[in-house]
Design a protein around this motif. Structure first.
Motif, PDB file in Angstrom:
ATOM      1  N   ARG A   1       0.662   0.288  -8.091  1.00 16.39           N
ATOM      2  CA  ARG A   1      -0.118  -0.947  -8.290  1.00 16.39           C
ATOM      3  C   ARG A   1       0.662  -2.196  -7.893  1.00 16.39           C
TER       4      ARG A   1
ATOM      5  N   ALA B   1       2.351   5.041 -11.655  1.00 22.30           N
ATOM      6  CA  ALA B   1       1.162   4.185 -11.604  1.00 22.30           C
ATOM      7  C   ALA B   1       1.558   2.730 -11.396  1.00 22.30           C
TER       8      ALA B   1
ATOM      9  N   PRO C   1      -3.053   5.270  -8.029  1.00 27.39           N
ATOM     10  CA  PRO C   1      -2.851   4.930  -9.440  1.00 27.39           C
ATOM     11  C   PRO C   1      -3.747   5.752 -10.364  1.00 27.39           C
TER      12      PRO C   1
END
Length: 330
Positions: free
Chosen positions: A251, A247, A178
């Motif tokens: 996550r 990202a 990320p």
């Protein structure tokens, strides 16, 4: 001060003029020169150069270069002809004039030819404007000075820089962490912000105060520069979106397998042995089965009446003696 009348040869004719000696260059369009033993400040007519002396403004792009170029044309002691137009002085008392070198070159036009000055008319003074405009056109065609894309602070230089930055962005779509995706998004967002500011100035109907923006509004390339900035901005925005999506994916925890439980089975607690070391739990062995007890001998067993029981293996009717302890076949 009265300037002597004379007839000039070469570029300029029919204007009031005087011989002078350069004492110093003030900036890109202003000099001090001695005329008839008196030092005068002279403002070169029909040009405007980047600002360097305004106490309320930053030094403009190519301002120092314009001053240096004028100084190379007019080192101290240079003999010049100062040629005036209709209006001789400005509100600051400076002499408004064209400056002609001994070889006939008009210094005003040479500044524009180098791309370090823009054409400008002050009041009714337009005597030198045609020469300056011609020199300006040469500078635009040759991409000199204010029109040079290799100079970072010029408008074409800024357009090239945004285009190069957008082309060199690192895609976050293949990031493995990320943090890497975030970094790619931040870098691309900075390019977007720069492109927006540049596009806004290029598309404005009113040029900014800085000479580079007035220069941009004097050329047809402005629309092409703006189109290139729009393309670069779109590319940077796409990079931002891709990096942010990546990202979010990195996550997000993985989904549990189909039909399985999302809660893992508890692991058995380790036990500690006598020496303090942690040992794995072991199952206790199943207890061994107890041996069956041997059957007890039957009372009165034996052979014959002497033993109080009938013969071994007899299965017929039994007749018991009083008390029920002995028997015999009936």
């Amino acid at each position: 001060m009265m300037l002597a009348a004379s007839v000039m040869t070469g570029l300029l004719t029919g204007c009031d003029s005087a011989r002078a000696t350069v004492s110093r260059v003030v900036d890109g369009d202003t000099i001090d020169a001695v005329v008839d033993g008196q030092e005068q400040r002279i403002r070169l007519l029909n040009i405007d150069t980047p600002e360097t002396k305004d106490p309320n403004a930053d030094v403009e792009c190519l301002g120092p270069e314009a001053s240096a170029f004028l100084a190379s044309l007019l080192p101290p002691g240079t003999e010049i002809d100062v040629v005036t137009d209709d209006e001789k002085l400005d509100s600051w008392g400076r002499v408004l004039a064209g400056v002609v070198l001994g070889d006939g070159r008009l210094v005003n036009a040479e500044m524009a030819r180098a791309g370090l000055a823009l054409p400008m008319q002050v009041g009714e003074n337009d005597r030198f404007l045609p020469d300056v405009e011609q020199a300006h056109s040469e500078a635009v065609t040759a991409r000199r000075g204010l029109f040079d894309p290799t100079v970072a602070c010029t408008v074409p230089g800024q357009v090239d820089a945004v285009e190069t930055a957008a082309a060199g962005l690192v895609s976050g779509a293949t990031a493995t962490t990320p943090e890497d995706a975030d970094s790619a998004a931040i870098g691309a967002a900075a390019v977007v912000a720069t492109a927006i500011a540049l596009r806004s100035k290029l598309n404005s109907s009113v040029p900014g105060d800085a000479l580079i923006w007035r220069a941009a509004h004097l050329v047809s390339d402005r629309s092409r520069w703006a189109a290139r900035v729009v393309t670069s901005e779109a590319r940077a925005r796409s990079t931002v979106d891709g990096a942010r999506d990546r990202a979010r994916v990195l996550r997000t925890p993985p989904a549990p397998p189909a039909g399985g439980s999302s809660i893992p089975a508890p692991r058995p607690k380790p036990t500690s042995g006598g020496g303090g070391a942690v040992t794995s739990p072991t199952r206790k062995p199943a207890p061994a089965p107890k041996p069956k007890p041997a059957p007890a001998p039957k009372a009165g067993g034996g052979s014959g009446g002497s033993s109080g029981s009938g013969p071994v293996g007899y299965t017929g009717p039994r007749c018991y003696a009083p008390g029920g302890k002995t028997w015999k076949p009936c």
